[in-house]
Structures are given as structure tokens and as C-alpha cells.
Design an enzyme around this catalytic site. Structure first.
Site, PDB file in Angstrom:
ATOM      1  N   TYR A  75       0.792  -1.232   0.000  1.00 49.73           N
ATOM      2  CA  TYR A  75       0.000   0.000   0.000  1.00 49.73           C
ATOM      3  C   TYR A  75       0.830   1.291   0.000  1.00 49.73           C
ATOM      4  O   TYR A  75       0.252   2.380   0.146  1.00 49.73           O
ATOM      5  CB  TYR A  75      -0.912   0.002   1.240  1.00 49.73           C
ATOM      6  CG  TYR A  75      -2.156  -0.870   1.119  1.00 49.73           C
ATOM      7  CD1 TYR A  75      -2.073  -2.191   0.672  1.00 49.73           C
ATOM      8  CD2 TYR A  75      -3.409  -0.394   1.495  1.00 49.73           C
ATOM      9  CE1 TYR A  75      -3.204  -2.999   0.584  1.00 49.73           C
ATOM     10  CE2 TYR A  75      -4.551  -1.186   1.416  1.00 49.73           C
ATOM     11  CZ  TYR A  75      -4.439  -2.487   0.955  1.00 49.73           C
ATOM     12  OH  TYR A  75      -5.551  -3.276   0.879  1.00 49.73           O
ATOM     13  N   HIS A  89     -10.651  -3.936   5.751  1.00 48.37           N
ATOM     14  CA  HIS A  89     -10.409  -5.189   4.997  1.00 48.37           C
ATOM     15  C   HIS A  89     -11.083  -6.331   5.749  1.00 48.37           C
ATOM     16  O   HIS A  89     -11.245  -6.258   6.967  1.00 48.37           O
ATOM     17  CB  HIS A  89      -8.889  -5.433   4.914  1.00 48.37           C
ATOM     18  CG  HIS A  89      -8.495  -6.448   3.891  1.00 48.37           C
ATOM     19  ND1 HIS A  89      -8.623  -7.801   4.081  1.00 48.37           N
ATOM     20  CD2 HIS A  89      -7.957  -6.305   2.642  1.00 48.37           C
ATOM     21  CE1 HIS A  89      -8.188  -8.444   2.998  1.00 48.37           C
ATOM     22  NE2 HIS A  89      -7.783  -7.546   2.112  1.00 48.37           N
ATOM     23  N   GLY A  90     -11.406  -7.394   5.039  1.00 46.36           N
ATOM     24  CA  GLY A  90     -11.913  -8.609   5.690  1.00 46.36           C
ATOM     25  C   GLY A  90     -10.848  -9.166   6.626  1.00 46.36           C
ATOM     26  O   GLY A  90      -9.652  -9.066   6.325  1.00 46.36           O
ATOM     27  N   ASP A  91     -11.289  -9.772   7.734  1.00 44.62           N
ATOM     28  CA  ASP A  91     -10.278 -10.216   8.717  1.00 44.62           C
ATOM     29  C   ASP A  91      -9.520 -11.473   8.280  1.00 44.62           C
ATOM     30  O   ASP A  91      -8.683 -11.976   9.017  1.00 44.62           O
ATOM     31  CB  ASP A  91     -10.923 -10.398  10.105  1.00 44.62           C
ATOM     32  CG  ASP A  91     -11.996 -11.468  10.101  1.00 44.62           C
ATOM     33  OD1 ASP A  91     -12.208 -12.107   9.048  1.00 44.62           O
ATOM     34  OD2 ASP A  91     -12.631 -11.661  11.165  1.00 44.62           O
ATOM     35  N   THR A 122     -16.714 -12.399   5.041  1.00 50.03           N
ATOM     36  CA  THR A 122     -17.939 -13.100   4.636  1.00 50.03           C
ATOM     37  C   THR A 122     -17.547 -14.261   3.733  1.00 50.03           C
ATOM     38  O   THR A 122     -17.050 -14.041   2.626  1.00 50.03           O
ATOM     39  CB  THR A 122     -18.848 -12.137   3.826  1.00 50.03           C
ATOM     40  OG1 THR A 122     -18.913 -10.896   4.536  1.00 50.03           O
ATOM     41  CG2 THR A 122     -20.234 -12.701   3.618  1.00 50.03           C
ATOM     42  N   ASP A 204      12.815 -40.549 -21.876  1.00 42.45           N
ATOM     43  CA  ASP A 204      12.341 -39.321 -22.546  1.00 42.45           C
ATOM     44  C   ASP A 204      12.750 -39.357 -24.024  1.00 42.45           C
ATOM     45  O   ASP A 204      13.619 -38.613 -24.458  1.00 42.45           O
ATOM     46  CB  ASP A 204      12.966 -38.128 -21.797  1.00 42.45           C
ATOM     47  CG  ASP A 204      12.550 -36.783 -22.371  1.00 42.45           C
ATOM     48  OD1 ASP A 204      11.535 -36.723 -23.082  1.00 42.45           O
ATOM     49  OD2 ASP A 204      13.265 -35.788 -22.095  1.00 42.45           O
TER      50      ASP A 204
HETATM   51  C1  SPV Z   1      11.872 -31.292 -20.478  1.00 42.27           C
HETATM   52  O1  SPV Z   1      11.606 -30.835 -19.354  1.00 42.27           O
HETATM   53  O2  SPV Z   1      11.422 -32.361 -20.885  1.00 42.27           O
HETATM   54  C2  SPV Z   1      12.753 -30.550 -21.381  1.00 42.27           C
HETATM   55  C3  SPV Z   1      13.765 -29.663 -20.818  1.00 42.27           C
HETATM   56  O3  SPV Z   1      12.646 -30.742 -22.558  1.00 42.27           O
HETATM   57  S1  SPV Z   1      15.226 -30.608 -20.689  1.00 42.27           S
HETATM   58  O4  SPV Z   1      14.932 -31.769 -19.884  1.00 42.27           O
HETATM   59  O5  SPV Z   1      16.227 -29.753 -20.082  1.00 42.27           O
HETATM   60  O6  SPV Z   1      15.622 -31.006 -22.041  1.00 42.27           O
HETATM   61 MG    MG Z   2      11.526 -32.392 -23.079  1.00 39.99          MG
END
Ligand code: SPV
Ligand code: MG
Length: 431
Positions: A75, A89-91, A122, A204
Site C-alpha cells: 500500500y 479489509h476482511g479479517d 464473509t 524421454d
Molecule cells: C523437459 O523438461 O522435458 C525438457 C527440458 O525438454 S530438458 O529436460 O532440459 O531437455
Molecule cells: Mg523435453
């Protein structure tokens, strides 16, 4: 007349607000502050109506004498401008993260004799219902999809965290901290291919198929409102990518990031330790163009991820690709690195920004994790993604628990470090 001030962060006026105005009226002239979009996003949630509409809404409430804009959560500026005799303000702000705001007000107005009025908050069934309705609206694809672009306009740097399930989505959605007098939370969620695959015990390598990846998005979206950035790996075949773009757009995803690799994709953090092939500029540009051409809204973003530094192809190659991919229609560039030192990222950002000061830049500081958000912002980065930290923190915790139960032949020894069941219940919303 004494001045009574209250700040509203709402899209709907309900009996809680009317109660505050009624109380305020007893003390003097009622001035209501409407919190700006930027401050509201940081504090609470995304507004579902514009700032101008919120101003009009508050102005139309009987009993309100004046309406002003409050630019920040704390603020300081408002108090300097108005010197209110009372802040009402609400508590509910007596506890939780919003207590930091109450402390700030108290520190500012006590020296000149100003007072805080905490009115009973409320929170009955009707108000709860209104709150839930606003949240549900924010979940809807047409509201959620455009939110990343909106955030890029109002946040100095958009912060995304990895999620791979409903529960991690809830953590991204609800975690707010009050640190050094400032409230903070994540702006967006990253559906990482690494973590989505890891959660399924799979490598992956684009093995977890799109149907399954979409299921993860759906699990996350069912329980959250924040925008989603999807890790689209290589995007697959261009002929398939166009369908992926359509599906993601329809689901309400805000952006897909695709990387300029081809063939069997491996995780970037392996770098050159495994065989990885970079796509040609021409072919990848064609994929971007194809994706952009099938989009139905202006909201959705296709962000091109450049792997030249990961694959040690050099800075010049990375910069050349960035310019080509922007030319092909990419809505943003993600530059990745697996060096501990952020030097090459800093150099890339500086040189890219010298040529292009508007295309959003994305950084993923998993390896170069000493760099702060503020530094990245100063280098010209617009989105920072914490790509895998939730998965990496959960795994050792779960493994240690499993080991201790085996060690002690009971669960008592692990109990102190477990989340109390009642906290799970409060994390999860019921309809
Ligand atoms: C993921 O998170 O799958 C990515 C980023 O592609 S990395 O793992 O750094 O490639
Ligand atoms: Mg990735």
C-alpha cells in the site's frame, strides 16, 4: 470527512464487498482501490474482466465515493497519495500470506494515527459459489489459452514450473509465498516430456505417445486455472504436428515448444554424450510454418527451441536458426544450454536482442541454476521454466520413505516428515 480506504481484487461484487462498504461508510468518505491486472495476477488469480470493467463495476456500487487504481499489492503509494484515516479489509488477512499486506499497511499508517478496521470475512455458501464460478470460468479453454500472451504483456518475467499430474498441478496453482515482504507465485505450468515420461517410468525419447501426453494435460487442466506450456519434443512428423497444434489449441493450451532435433530424440541434458541429430533449418522452418498455418485463434503460440548449444554447434548456428525460425513464424525462441555457467545463454540473449527486441525468449535454467529471474529478465528473457524440479524433489523423498519402512518394518519413523492427511484434503477442492 475522514478517509476510509479499501482495496478490491474482484470481478464480481458480492455481499462480502457490500458489507465492507457499509462498514466503511460509518467512518467517512469511502475510497476504493481497484488492483491493477499486474498486481492481481501476482497476488491472487487472473481477472476475468478488464481493469476498466472492474473500475466501472466498483464505481457503480452505492456508497462508494471515489475509485482509484492501486498499482501494487503493497500500500506504499496509496498511503502516500491518500493518507487514509482508516484502511478496512476482511479479517481473513490476519493469517496466511496476505498477512504480509496487513503488516505493510500497519507499518505505513500507524505513525500518523491511521487505523486498520478488520471486518469479519464473509465466506458463506453463496460467496463460495461465486468464487468457484470465477475459477471455473478461468479453466475454460477460451480464457486459459490467451493467458500466456496476456502474462507476457503484464509480467516482467513469466515463471513456469513443471507439472505432470493433478497433484503437481495443484502445487503450481496454489503455492504462494510471502518472502521478504513480497508475495509470489508461479504464473504458468510446463508439461515436460522428461517428467511426464519419468512419472510413467519411461525414457524421454518420444515414447510416451501423444494420446497419453494429452491425458496428462487433461489431468492438470481439470484442477487448475493457470496457463499451460506444452513440451512438444520435436513435434514429430510435420504431417502429425499440424494435428497436435489443433488438439492443443482446442484443449486450451497456450503454447507448444518444439525442438529442432530429428530422428530418435534424447533428452537435451545428455548433450553430446548420446547420438542426437539436429534438424535442418529448412525442414524445421517448414514444420513451424505448417503449425502456424492451421491455428484457428491468435492466442496459441508455437515456440521454437534451439539445440545448437546443447549439441555444440556453436553460437553463430544458434543465432542463425533463431532468426530463421522467427522468420518462419515462431512466436518465441527457447534457447537451451546444459552448461553450469550461464555465459553462453547471456551471450545468445544479448546478441539475439540486438537484432530482435520483441520476440519472446524462453530460458530453462536447470544446469545454469545460479542465475536469478531478475538477471534473466535483464538479459531479455521473457519466460523462465523450472523444468524438472518437482519430479526431482519428489523422487528422493519417496525413495527415502520406502527405504525407512523397509528398515524399521513399520511406518512410524517416517511419519513426522509426511504431509498430514488433513493437508491433502485442504489442497484438493471438492465440488
Ligand atoms: C523437459 O523438461 O522435458 C525438457 C527440458 O525438454 S530438458 O529436460 O532440459 O531437455
Ligand atoms: Mg523435453
Amino acid at each position: 470527512m475522514k478517509i476510509v480506504y479499501s482495496c478490491f481484487t474482484t470481478d464480481v461484487i458480492h455481499e462480502g464487498h457490500l458489507n465492507i462498504i457499509r462498514e466503511a461508510k460509518k467512518y467517512g468518505t469511502v475510497v476504493i482501490g481497484v488492483l491493477s491486472d499486474a498486481a492481481m495476477v501476482k497476488f491472487d488469480r487472473f481477472p476475468t474482466i478488464s481493469f476498466e470493467e472492474r473500475m466501472e463495476l466498483v464505481k457503480s456500487v452505492p456508497g462508494v465515493d471515489r475509485v482509484i487504481k492501486q498499482e501494487s499489492l503493497m500500500y506504499d503509494e496509496v498511503v502516500e497519495l491518500l493518507h487514509p484515516d482508516y484502511v478496512i479489509h476482511g479479517d481473513n488477512w490476519l493469517q496466511g500470506p496476505t498477512k504480509a499486506i496487513r503488516d505493510n499497511v500497519e507499518r505505513l499508517i500507524t505513525p500518523y494515527g491511521g487505523q486498520i478496521i478488520d471486518v469479519p470475512y464473509t465466506y458463506n455458501e453463496k460467496v463460495k459459489h461465486i468464487d468457484a464460478k470465477i475459477r471455473e470460468k478461468l479453466m475454460m479453454p477460451e480464457f486459459r489459452r490467451k493467458r500466456l500472451r496476456q502474462l507476457l504483456r503484464i509480467r516482467p518475467i513469466v515463471k513456469a514450473i513443471e507439472v505432470h499430474s493433478g497433484i503437481t498441478g495443484l502445487i503450481a496453482e496454489k503455492t504462494v509465498v510471502d518472502h521478504e515482504g513480497r508475495l509470489d507465485q508461479f504464473d504458468a505450468m510446463w508439461i515436460s516430456s522428461l517428467c511426464d515420461s519419468t512419472a510413467k517410468g519411461k525414457p524421454d525419447i518420444e515414447l510416451v505417445d501423444m494420446t497419453s501426453r494429452f491425458r496428462t494435460i487433461d489431468d492438470v487442466m481439470e484442477v487448475t486455472t493457470k496457463p499451460v506450456i506444452f513440451d512438444g519434443d520435436t513435434g514429430g512428423l510435420t504431417e502429425h504436428f499440424v494435428y497436435t497444434v489443433r488438439s492443443l489449441e482446442r484443449m486450451g493450451v497456450s503454447a507448444v515448444i518444439i525442438e529442432d532435433k530429428t530422428g530418435l530424440k534424447k533428452n537435451s541434458l545428455f548433450g553430446t554424450e548420446v547420438k542426437q541429430t539436429q534438424d535442418s533449418i529448412e525442414h524445421f522452418s517448414e514444420k513451424i510454418r505448417a503449425g502456424k498455418s492451421v491455428q484457428l485463434t491468435d492466442d496459441f503460440m508455437i515456440i521454437a527451441r534451439i539445440e545448437s548449444l546443447i549439441l555444440e554447434r556453436g553460437m553463430e548456428d544458434a543465432l542463425k536458426r533463431a532468426a530463421a525460425f522467427v522468420q518462419a513464424g515462431a512466436d518465441g525462441i527457447m534457447i537451451h544450454s546444459r552448461k553450469k555457467d550461464p555465459a553462453e545463454i547471456i551471450e545468445f540473449c544479448g546478441r539475439f536482442r540486438a537484432e530482435d527486441n520483441k520476440t519472446p525468449l524462453v530460458a530453462v535454467p536447470s544446469s545454469f541454476n545460479t542465475v536469478t529471474e531478475e538477471e534473466l529478465q535483464n538479459y531479455g528473457v521473457n519466460i523462465v521454466i523450472y523444468a524438472n524440479q518437482l519430479t526431482r524433489s519428489a523422487f528422493p523423498a519417496m525413495e527415502e520413505t520406502a527405504k525407512d519402512i523397509l528398515r524399521y518394518h513399520r511406518a512410524k519413523e517416517v511419519d513426522d516428515r509426511l504431509l498430514p492427511i488433513k493437508d491433502i484434503i485442504s489442497l484438493i477442492d471438492t465440488l
